[in-house]
Structures are given as C-alpha cells and as structure tokens.
Design a protein around this motif. Structure first.
Motif, mmCIF file in Angstrom:
data_model
loop_
_atom_site.group_PDB
_atom_site.id
_atom_site.type_symbol
_atom_site.label_atom_id
_atom_site.label_comp_id
_atom_site.label_asym_id
_atom_site.label_seq_id
_atom_site.Cartn_x
_atom_site.Cartn_y
_atom_site.Cartn_z
ATOM 1 N N THR A 56 0.752 -1.080 0.035
ATOM 2 C CA THR A 56 -0.046 0.072 -0.196
ATOM 3 C C THR A 56 0.936 1.334 -0.080
ATOM 4 N N TYR A 95 2.684 1.765 -3.520
ATOM 5 C CA TYR A 95 2.100 2.393 -4.553
ATOM 6 C C TYR A 95 1.557 3.827 -4.095
ATOM 7 N N ARG A 147 0.653 5.831 -7.705
ATOM 8 C CA ARG A 147 0.042 4.810 -8.390
ATOM 9 C C ARG A 147 -1.320 4.752 -7.727
ATOM 10 N N GLU A 192 -4.192 4.741 -8.478
ATOM 11 C CA GLU A 192 -5.389 3.530 -9.000
ATOM 12 C C GLU A 192 -5.076 2.192 -8.442
ATOM 13 N N ARG A 193 -3.887 1.784 -8.014
ATOM 14 C CA ARG A 193 -3.391 0.544 -7.227
ATOM 15 C C ARG A 193 -3.512 0.796 -5.789
ATOM 16 N N HIS A 194 -3.164 1.981 -5.330
ATOM 17 C CA HIS A 194 -3.027 2.387 -3.925
ATOM 18 C C HIS A 194 -4.516 2.123 -3.375
ATOM 19 N N ILE A 249 -6.222 -1.462 -2.697
ATOM 20 C CA ILE A 249 -5.759 -2.149 -1.385
ATOM 21 C C ILE A 249 -5.634 -1.421 -0.215
#
Length: 137
Positions: free
Chosen positions: A97, A100, A105, A107-109, A112
């Motif tokens: 977490t 990201y 990032r 959109e990924r952080h 999660i």
C-alpha cells in the motif's frame, strides 16, 4: 527503561498507530492528501518502532502465559489468534500500500488501502487489548 517496560511501550505504540490511522483516514476523506500522506507515514513509522520493540522484548523475555481461566480465556485466545494471523498479513499489505502511494500509483493504492486500513487498525487496537488482558488483568 528495562525490558520489563517494553510491553507497555508496545501497547502505547499500538495505540498511537491506531489514532494516526483514524486521523489519516479522516484526512483523506476530507481531500487533504498531503496531510494524509504525512500522518500515514507517521503511522507506518510508529508501527515499525513497535515491531522493533516487540522483537527485542520477546527475544529477551520470551512469552508470558495468560493466567485467566474460564470464558475470559476463550475470549483472550480468540482475540490473540485473530490478532496474530492478521498481524502477519499486515506488514506485506502495508508495504505494498505504501509503495503504491509513494510512487503515486493511486489507481492501485486505493483498492488495497481499503483492505489494509481496517486490518491495520484491527491489529493495532487488538494489540492494546491483548496487552491489557495479559499484563493488566
């Protein structure tokens, strides 16, 4: 300070981490991204200090058996087992977490982080509960 003081230090660090996590959550909900970042980094650093203190304590003092009997023993071990399992999971979750977020990032952080935050908060709070049950009851 002695080794015997570390369980209270550990519980304090867990409580501070929990408070920082709640503040960090509130900040991001308010759109205050930079303040959220700082508070979450502080929560991570606090949890890292906890981990060092925890390892030092247990390397020197070993484990302490729970003295409670009856229903409270079942409650204690239920909390302890869930705490230990989730504590093992939270380190890699928090690292991913944080990675990201630091690389922006988001959109990924965000996906999660929606799992990491409640698990991390649960582990921090139950860490305090385990301390109270083991050392103060």
């Amino acid at each position: 300070m002695t080794i015997a003081d570390l369980p209270a230090v550990n519980a304090t660090l867990n409580a501070i981490a929990a408070i920082l996590l709640v503040i960090g959550y509130r900040l991001i909900r308010l759109g205050r991204r930079e303040q959220h970042r700082r508070v979450m980094l502080a929560a991570f650093a606090t949890s890292a200090l906890f981990l060092v203190s925890y390892v030092v304590y247990h390397a020197n003092a070993g484990s302490r058996p729970f003295a409670g009997q009856g229903a409270i023993r079942v409650v204690y071990f239920t909390i302890l087992i869930s705490h230990v399992v989730l504590a093992a999971a939270i380190l890699p979750m928090a690292l991913v977490t944080l990675n990201y977020a630091l690389r922006e990032r988001f959109e990924r952080h965000v996906p999660i982080a929606r799992w990491t935050l409640p698990v991390w908060l649960y582990v921090s709070v139950t860490g305090v509960v385990v301390y109270l049950m083991l050392y103060q009851m």
